[in-house]
Design a protein around this motif. Structure first.
Motif, short mmCIF file in Angstrom:
data_model
loop_
_atom_site.label_atom_id
_atom_site.label_comp_id
_atom_site.label_asym_id
_atom_site.label_seq_id
_atom_site.Cartn_x
_atom_site.Cartn_y
_atom_site.Cartn_z
N GLY A 4 28.51 35.24 2.71
CA GLY A 4 29.27 35.69 3.87
C GLY A 4 30.70 36.02 3.50
O GLY A 4 31.26 37.03 3.96
N SER A 5 31.29 35.18 2.65
CA SER A 5 32.66 35.43 2.22
C SER A 5 32.75 36.71 1.39
O SER A 5 33.68 37.51 1.55
CB SER A 5 33.18 34.24 1.41
N ARG A 6 31.81 36.88 0.51
CA ARG A 6 31.84 38.05 -0.38
C ARG A 6 31.73 39.34 0.42
O ARG A 6 32.42 40.33 0.13
CB ARG A 6 30.72 37.96 -1.41
N LEU A 7 30.86 39.34 1.43
CA LEU A 7 30.72 40.55 2.25
C LEU A 7 32.01 40.87 2.99
O LEU A 7 32.45 42.02 3.04
CB LEU A 7 29.56 40.37 3.23
N ALA A 8 32.63 39.84 3.57
CA ALA A 8 33.86 40.07 4.33
C ALA A 8 35.00 40.51 3.44
O ALA A 8 35.72 41.47 3.75
CB ALA A 8 34.23 38.78 5.08
N VAL A 9 35.17 39.81 2.29
CA VAL A 9 36.26 40.16 1.39
C VAL A 9 36.03 41.52 0.75
O VAL A 9 36.96 42.33 0.60
CB VAL A 9 36.42 39.08 0.30
N GLY A 10 34.79 41.79 0.37
CA GLY A 10 34.48 43.07 -0.24
C GLY A 10 34.81 44.24 0.66
O GLY A 10 35.35 45.26 0.23
N GLN A 11 34.49 44.09 1.96
CA GLN A 11 34.79 45.15 2.91
C GLN A 11 36.30 45.39 3.01
O GLN A 11 36.76 46.53 3.06
CB GLN A 11 34.22 44.79 4.28
N ILE A 24 42.18 38.38 -6.04
CA ILE A 24 42.37 38.29 -4.59
C ILE A 24 41.13 37.70 -3.91
O ILE A 24 41.24 36.91 -2.96
CB ILE A 24 42.68 39.69 -4.01
N ARG A 25 39.99 38.08 -4.39
CA ARG A 25 38.73 37.67 -3.76
C ARG A 25 38.40 36.20 -4.00
O ARG A 25 37.82 35.52 -3.14
CB ARG A 25 37.61 38.56 -4.29
N ARG A 26 38.79 35.66 -5.15
CA ARG A 26 38.31 34.36 -5.58
C ARG A 26 38.60 33.22 -4.60
O ARG A 26 37.70 32.43 -4.28
CB ARG A 26 38.86 34.03 -6.97
N PRO A 27 39.82 33.07 -4.07
CA PRO A 27 40.06 31.96 -3.12
C PRO A 27 39.18 32.02 -1.88
O PRO A 27 38.72 30.98 -1.38
CB PRO A 27 41.55 32.12 -2.76
N PHE A 28 38.93 33.22 -1.38
CA PHE A 28 38.09 33.36 -0.19
C PHE A 28 36.64 33.00 -0.49
O PHE A 28 35.95 32.42 0.36
CB PHE A 28 38.19 34.78 0.37
N LEU A 29 36.18 33.34 -1.68
CA LEU A 29 34.82 32.97 -2.07
C LEU A 29 34.68 31.45 -2.14
O LEU A 29 33.66 30.89 -1.73
CB LEU A 29 34.46 33.60 -3.41
N ARG A 89 46.90 39.13 5.50
CA ARG A 89 46.84 40.55 5.13
C ARG A 89 48.08 40.99 4.36
O ARG A 89 47.98 41.69 3.34
CB ARG A 89 46.67 41.41 6.39
N ASP A 90 49.25 40.56 4.83
CA ASP A 90 50.48 40.96 4.14
C ASP A 90 50.51 40.41 2.72
O ASP A 90 50.91 41.11 1.77
CB ASP A 90 51.70 40.47 4.92
N GLU A 91 50.11 39.17 2.56
CA GLU A 91 50.08 38.55 1.23
C GLU A 91 49.14 39.30 0.30
O GLU A 91 49.45 39.52 -0.88
CB GLU A 91 49.66 37.09 1.37
N ILE A 92 47.99 39.71 0.82
CA ILE A 92 47.01 40.43 0.01
C ILE A 92 47.55 41.81 -0.38
O ILE A 92 47.42 42.24 -1.54
CB ILE A 92 45.68 40.57 0.78
N ASP A 93 48.19 42.49 0.56
CA ASP A 93 48.75 43.82 0.27
C ASP A 93 49.83 43.74 -0.80
O ASP A 93 49.90 44.59 -1.71
CB ASP A 93 49.32 44.43 1.55
N ARG A 138 40.40 26.86 -11.05
CA ARG A 138 40.82 25.61 -10.43
C ARG A 138 41.92 25.86 -9.41
O ARG A 138 41.92 25.27 -8.32
CB ARG A 138 41.31 24.64 -11.50
N GLU A 139 42.86 26.74 -9.77
CA GLU A 139 43.93 27.07 -8.83
C GLU A 139 43.37 27.77 -7.59
O GLU A 139 43.82 27.52 -6.46
CB GLU A 139 44.95 27.99 -9.52
N ALA A 140 42.38 28.64 -7.78
CA ALA A 140 41.77 29.34 -6.64
C ALA A 140 41.05 28.36 -5.73
O ALA A 140 41.13 28.46 -4.49
CB ALA A 140 40.81 30.41 -7.15
N ALA A 141 40.34 27.40 -6.33
CA ALA A 141 39.64 26.40 -5.53
C ALA A 141 40.62 25.52 -4.76
O ALA A 141 40.40 25.20 -3.58
CB ALA A 141 38.76 25.55 -6.44
N GLN A 142 41.73 25.14 -5.41
CA GLN A 142 42.74 24.33 -4.73
C GLN A 142 43.39 25.12 -3.60
O GLN A 142 43.65 24.58 -2.52
CB GLN A 142 43.80 23.90 -5.75
N ASN A 143 43.62 26.40 -3.84
CA ASN A 143 44.18 27.27 -2.80
C ASN A 143 43.24 27.36 -1.61
O ASN A 143 43.67 27.30 -0.44
CB ASN A 143 44.44 28.65 -3.39
#
Length: 302
Positions: free
Chosen positions: A288-295, A219-224, A203-207, A8-13
């Motif tokens: 599309g999101s999964r491919l981009a985030v996975g890379q 990390i991946r969940r909000p982008f998905l 990028r900085d937040e993810i790092d 739920r937090e990821a979806a809200q984000n």
């Protein structure tokens, strides 16, 4: 913290991120909607063509001419069989006298018929078929079976145009499927590129998150969810675009149909078809999101 709360937090984000950039989000959604509306609209057009061709029953008529000595029982049994056959829309019996009157009226052969002194025309059945109910081979086999029935002298049909019609529709369906696959790949690439831009901005937040022990899934969940939400909204918008297009076209179609003395109602997407469109659109956004985030994560965690 429960898994449901994390999701739920990821979806809200994800939703908050999209709302922070409304113009970019709307542009992405509209681009996806147009990409989706094109092949789906073509499928709807093919369905309407099938509906229209299915109404051309007067062009798919089979004439079964009866023997002069056909009994009443033979005629009744044949009529019952014809009415119960697949693809038969209407069965009309034409008696000898009715055939004679029609022949005299259309051919102007009244004097010749009087010279003969008797009615040479046989009784017949006029069978109207739905040209798209079965394959041309199956329809031809059905006609041959009718021709072998007791009381039938011969059968007259011209089903070559049915074969051509079905071949054209099959070609159209295959072309639309190819286009749909190409545009689906395009939708995935559009979403992937959009998510890649979001990743670059964070990028900085993810790092930092990866350094403090955040997992790939976290990390991946909000982008998905971003891809999923945008894809679902794009599917809804594509459905609306198709509905509006059909509504705009209905009036000129009504005028054209009136000129031919008929009525034709354009078919849009059913509720189930619209739901399937939304689900497929959401899945494409997710992919599309999964491919981009996975890379990106492969590079981050390598």
């Amino acid at each position: 913290m429960s898994a449901l709360h994390i999701r739920r937090e990821a979806a809200q984000n994800a939703l908050n991120t999209l709302l922070k950039q409304p113009l970019a989000t709307l542009m992405t959604i509209f681009a996806l909607a147009i990409v989706l509306a094109l092949p789906v609209g073509l499928f709807a057009a093919l369905n309407n063509l099938q509906q229209l061709f299915g109404q051309w029953r007067d062009q798919a008529q089979i004439s079964l001419f009866l023997h002069q000595d056909a009994t009443e029982q033979d005629i009744q049994q044949l009529q019952k069989q014809l009415q119960g056959s697949t693809g038969v829309v209407n069965v009309r019996y034409v008696g000898k006298e009715a055939a004679l009157k029609t022949f005299e009226k259309n051919a102007g052969m009244t004097a010749a018929i009087k010279i003969l002194g008797e009615n040479p025309l046989p009784a017949s059945f006029i069978v109207e078929l739905n040209p798209l109910s079965e394959s041309p081979a199956a329809l031809q086999a059905q006609v041959q079976e009718w021709a072998r029935q007791p009381g039938v002298a011969s059968a007259q049909s011209d089903l070559h145009w049915v074969a051509r019609l079905q071949a054209i529709l099959a070609l159209g369906k295959r072309a639309v499927w190819i286009l749909a696959i190409m545009l689906a790949v395009g939708a995935i690439l559009v979403m992937g590129n959009t998510i890649r831009l979001h990743i670059a901005q964070r990028r900085d937040e993810i790092d930092i998150a990866s350094l403090v022990g955040a997992t790939r899934a976290f990390i991946r969940r909000p982008f998905l969810y971003q891809g999923l939400i945008q894809g679902a909204i794009a599917g809804i918008l594509a459905w609306i675009i198709i509905a509006i297009t059909i509504a705009i076209l209905q009036e000129p179609v009504d005028r054209l149909a009136t000129l031919y003395g008929t009525r034709f109602q354009l078919l849009g997407l059913t509720g189930l078809e619209g739901l399937i469109l939304i689900i497929i659109s959401a899945i494409l956004g997710w992919l599309g999101s999964r491919l981009a985030v996975g890379q990106h994560l492969d590079h981050t965690f390598s």
